[in-house]
Design an enzyme around this catalytic site. Structure first.
Site, PDB file in Angstrom:
ATOM      1  N   CYS A   2       0.781  -1.361  -0.043  1.00 21.26           N
ATOM      2  CA  CYS A   2      -0.095   0.189  -0.092  1.00 21.26           C
ATOM      3  C   CYS A   2       0.855   1.360   0.119  1.00 21.26           C
ATOM      4  CB  CYS A   2      -0.839   0.017   1.374  1.00 21.26           C
ATOM      5  SG  CYS A   2      -2.005  -1.442   1.319  1.00 21.26           S
ATOM      6  N   ARG A  27       5.646   0.001  -6.035  1.00 17.77           N
ATOM      7  CA  ARG A  27       5.426  -0.957  -4.646  1.00 17.77           C
ATOM      8  C   ARG A  27       4.367  -1.965  -4.898  1.00 17.77           C
ATOM      9  NH1 ARG A  27       7.500   1.926   0.033  1.00 17.77           N
ATOM     10  NH2 ARG A  27       5.960   0.860   1.072  1.00 17.77           N
ATOM     11  N   TRP A  74      -2.989  -2.731  -1.463  1.00 19.72           N
ATOM     12  CA  TRP A  74      -2.502  -4.099  -2.146  1.00 19.72           C
ATOM     13  C   TRP A  74      -3.084  -5.014  -0.962  1.00 19.72           C
ATOM     14  CZ3 TRP A  74       0.476  -7.864   0.555  1.00 19.72           C
ATOM     15  CH2 TRP A  74       0.983  -8.967  -0.370  1.00 19.72           C
ATOM     16  N   ASN A  98      -1.891   2.003   5.907  1.00 21.32           N
ATOM     17  CA  ASN A  98      -0.935   0.917   5.596  1.00 21.32           C
ATOM     18  C   ASN A  98      -0.678   0.119   6.869  1.00 21.32           C
ATOM     19  OD1 ASN A  98      -0.662   2.125   3.148  1.00 21.32           O
ATOM     20  ND2 ASN A  98       1.528   2.577   3.272  1.00 21.32           N
ATOM     21  N   GLY A  99      -0.555  -0.972   6.672  1.00 21.92           N
ATOM     22  CA  GLY A  99      -0.332  -2.005   7.804  1.00 21.92           C
ATOM     23  C   GLY A  99      -1.611  -2.852   8.313  1.00 21.92           C
ATOM     24  N   GLU A 477      18.390 -17.360  -7.120  1.00 23.80           N
ATOM     25  CA  GLU A 477      17.979 -16.007  -7.443  1.00 23.80           C
ATOM     26  C   GLU A 477      17.484 -15.796  -9.000  1.00 23.80           C
ATOM     27  OE1 GLU A 477      17.196 -13.336  -6.495  1.00 23.80           O
ATOM     28  OE2 GLU A 477      17.582 -11.806  -7.705  1.00 23.80           O
ATOM     29  N   LYS A 481      13.822 -14.572 -10.354  1.00 19.14           N
ATOM     30  CA  LYS A 481      13.677 -13.625 -11.168  1.00 19.14           C
ATOM     31  C   LYS A 481      12.576 -13.940 -12.425  1.00 19.14           C
ATOM     32  CE  LYS A 481      14.589 -10.807  -9.561  1.00 19.14           C
ATOM     33  NZ  LYS A 481      14.996 -10.863  -8.518  1.00 19.14           N
ATOM     34  N   GLU A 484       9.032 -14.479 -10.999  1.00 20.31           N
ATOM     35  CA  GLU A 484       8.367 -13.113 -10.485  1.00 20.31           C
ATOM     36  C   GLU A 484       7.691 -12.559 -11.709  1.00 20.31           C
ATOM     37  OE1 GLU A 484      11.851 -11.375  -8.148  1.00 20.31           O
ATOM     38  OE2 GLU A 484      10.185 -10.744  -6.981  1.00 20.31           O
ATOM     39  N   HIS A 500      19.442 -36.818  -6.879  1.00 20.62           N
ATOM     40  CA  HIS A 500      18.538 -37.317  -5.828  1.00 20.62           C
ATOM     41  C   HIS A 500      16.962 -36.988  -5.852  1.00 20.62           C
ATOM     42  CE1 HIS A 500      22.246 -38.426  -3.616  1.00 20.62           C
ATOM     43  NE2 HIS A 500      22.863 -37.336  -3.787  1.00 20.62           N
ATOM     44  N   LYS A 600       6.727  -4.175  -3.584  1.00 21.94           N
ATOM     45  CA  LYS A 600       8.153  -3.916  -3.752  1.00 21.94           C
ATOM     46  C   LYS A 600       8.691  -4.008  -2.281  1.00 21.94           C
ATOM     47  CE  LYS A 600      11.990  -2.322  -5.326  1.00 21.94           C
ATOM     48  NZ  LYS A 600      12.881  -3.750  -5.962  1.00 21.94           N
TER      49      LYS A 600
END
Ligand code: AGP
Length: 605
Positions: A2, A27, A74, A98-99, A477, A481, A484, A500, A600
């Protein structure tokens, strides 16, 4: 996650609110809304989807208001919808938040029993009802807000408008960032600095448990018991142009290409190549050397931590454990006062990492923060800190923050090694680091070839990434990427572990990215490569330019310079993987900079 922008001034502030919200779009959000004054009454406008839809509504029916609050949401409690978007209005009180209000269900029940009707499924709406109750009981606005928050458990940054006060905005913060900017004829507040910078560089950070009242001429801060707090505005040296795309199609692409500069800026902030001195002003001189190190972080920052373990153990021989912050915080980890806990976070605001720090603190350990934001909570609450000098990272998929985190971990390794008197190692590593920016340029020059390769792989539905040693976290990583931004399933694996289990997956439909550069594990990874090839997988290898053999074995090749020191290989090998993910996503037409469902900075648990 948010975003909050709030402003009051002598002129219409609606354009300021919209531009500020635009700066927070990176964000991640799913709906947007504003509250404003029109004919002394509070009006509310909300839209699901992109901010441009709200802007279009305001273009066709313009609003002029000296005071307004705006929010990008969000979804956490209640699905994305107009009703659930902020601001939440109840009887003359409009709130953006926000929160998370953790006890909202319990509060909501009590308020409903008093006869209130709720219009949304959100946790936030309880705040507007509680404030309205306080006003009805005769409290002044600030008192009503503070009494409402006393009943809430959780985290918040809020901005509030109250009917009858069309030249005031009220703010409060606990656990979620909120900044105030002061300009001529206006004051504004936002949950992140880029939303303030287009209007003023005079900024202060509201602290946890503080409240504030903004007018066009002043910002009055208060402690939780409503005593005035004095803190002056500081001028932030920050160039708003840094947050523009500068001709690149996406922020992410721009940020990938900024890495040589970001790495250079970070290493020269702390290392001197002439006298091989390591100077880290954020680490106090008497900071004790630990007998054990824990690294806590999330996502990409966690993968940086996994590489950091190799660096720190190789250089200092101090044992290092790396753990995902959301696991660390709930498992009663064995942390002693003689230990050091390193928290890595690009944003410096990640809720799980903050909670992991709190646990480590309780157990008496010292905290060292590696963040890209000196104004962030993690940076400010730590006992020692290394700031990465990456500049603002806008693309949700982290790129330059990651490579500069690796540099910060190398700097910390060098700082400890210098104190241990390991002069030779320090000189060798500093030499290697100073070569890195130009080596990165060489790799980025292969972007056109990687774009062509990406088209060939864009139709795959699964990918496997393999690496060994300090390149195993790079495989993780690289896979993250791709997931995402292209929404293709990808898995990173330690190459030696493949037999394995995952080897069962390999066939001609599973593109496999193998990090097969010349280093101490080269022969081992080449054996793994043979295993993959003999099962007909299509292989894209990242290899050393001196490797004369590998080109004829694999389908595609990205090259890193020959004879690169092993500590630098992770910094170089990630570049082709970032470009591959970017070009596949761009080819598929996904929203590269704001991928679906992602934020973000993840300021909720
Ligand atoms: C990176 O591409 C991700 N978007 C995500 O994993 C991120 O690294 C994670 O949320 C941690 O964020 P932080 O570094 O700001 O703490």
């Amino acid at each position: 996650m948010c975003g909050i922008v709030a402003a009051t001034g002598t002129d219409n502030v609606i354009p300021m609110i919209l531009e500020g919200l635009q700066k927070l779009e990176y964000r991640g959000y799913d709906s947007a809304g504003i509250a404003y004054f029109e004919n002394q009454k509070i009006g509310v406008l909300k839209e699901v989807g992109k901010l441009s839809r709200l802007a279009e509504k305001l273009r066709t029916s313009p609003v002029h208001s000296p005071t307004a609050i705006g929010h990008t949401r969000w979804a956490t409690h209640g699905k994305p919808s107009t009703i659930n978007s902020h601001p939440h209005y109840y009887e003359g009180v409009a709130v953006i938040h926000n929160g998370i209000i953790e006890n909202y269900a319990e509060l909501k029940q009590k308020i409903i029993a008093q006869g209130h009707v709720f219009s949304s499924q959100t946790d936030t709406e309880v705040i507007s009802h509680l404030i309205a109750n306080g006003l009805k009981a005769g409290h002044a606005p600030l008192e009503a807000i503070s009494k409402a928050l006393e009943l809430c458990r959780g985290t918040w940054a809020i901005a509030v408008l109250i009917q009858g006060y069309d030249h005031q905005v009220w703010l409060a913060r606990k656990g979620s960032p909120l900044f105030i900017g002061s300009g001529s004829g206006f004051h504004l507040a936002a949950s992140d600095i880029p939303a303030i910078l287009p209007f003023t560089q005079r900024i202060l950070s509201l602290q946890d448990h503080e409240l504030a009242e903004l007018t066009s001429t002043g910002a009055q801060l208060f402690s939780s018991d409503l005593h005035p707090v004095t803190r002056s505005f500081k001028t932030i040296a920050y160039n708003p142009l840094m947050a523009e795309k500068e001709g690149y199609k996406h922020y992410m692409l721009k940020e990938i290409f900024e890495q040589p500069r970001a790495v250079y800026n970070t290493l020269t902030a702390y290392l001197n190549h002439e006298d091989y001195q390591v100077r880290v002003p954020g680490i106090p001189e008497d900071f004790p050397l630990p007998d054990k190190i824990h690294i806590v972080a999330c996502g990409t920052s966690y993968y940086a931590g996994l590489v950091g373990k190799f660096y720190l153990e190789a250089a200092t021989r101090i044992p290092v454990e790396v753990e995902i912050a959301s696991e660390f915080r709930y498992r009663d980890p064995i942390v002693l006062p003689s230990h050091l806990v390193i928290a890595i976070s690009q944003s410096g605001e990640t809720a799980d990492t903050l909670a992991a720090i709190a646990i480590a603190r309780q157990k008496g350990a010292r905290i060292l923060a590696i963040t890209n934001s000196p104004h962030s909570q993690i940076h400010q609450i730590a006992d020692a800190r290394i700031e990465t000098i990456a500049g603002p990272e806008i693309g949700v998929a982290s790129t330059k923050a990651f490579t500069t985190q690796l540099v910060a971990l190398l700097i910390l390794s060098l700082h400890i090694s210098s104190r241990q008197g390991k002069t030779e190692l320090v000189q060798q590593w500093i030499d290697a680091l100073f070569d890195c920016p130009s080596q990165m340029h060489h790799i980025l020059n292969q972007a056109p070839q990687l774009q062509v390769m990406a088209r060939r792989y864009a139709h795959a539905t699964h990918f496997l990434y393999l690496g060994r040693g300090n390149l195993y976290p790079i495989a993780l990583e690289g896979a993250l990427k791709l997931k995402e931004i292209s929404y293709i399933h990808a898995e990173g694996y330690p190459a030696g572990e493949m037999k394995h289990g995952p080897i069962a997956l390999i066939d001609e439909d599973l593109p496999t990215v193998v990090l097969a550069v010349k280093n101490s594990q080269y022969e081992k990874i080449m054996s793994n490569l043979e295993e993959v090839l003999s099962r007909n997988a299509k292989v894209l290898a990242v290899a050393s330019s001196s490797d004369m053999q590998i080109g004829s074995m694999v389908n595609d090749l990205a090259l890193i310079p020959a004879d690169v020191h092993e500590i630098i290989q992770p910094l170089l090998c990630i570049l082709p993987l970032q470009l591959l993910a970017y070009h596949i996503a761009d080819f598929k037409g996904t929203d590269v900079d704001q991928p679906r469902n992602l934020a973000k900075s993840v300021t909720v648990e």
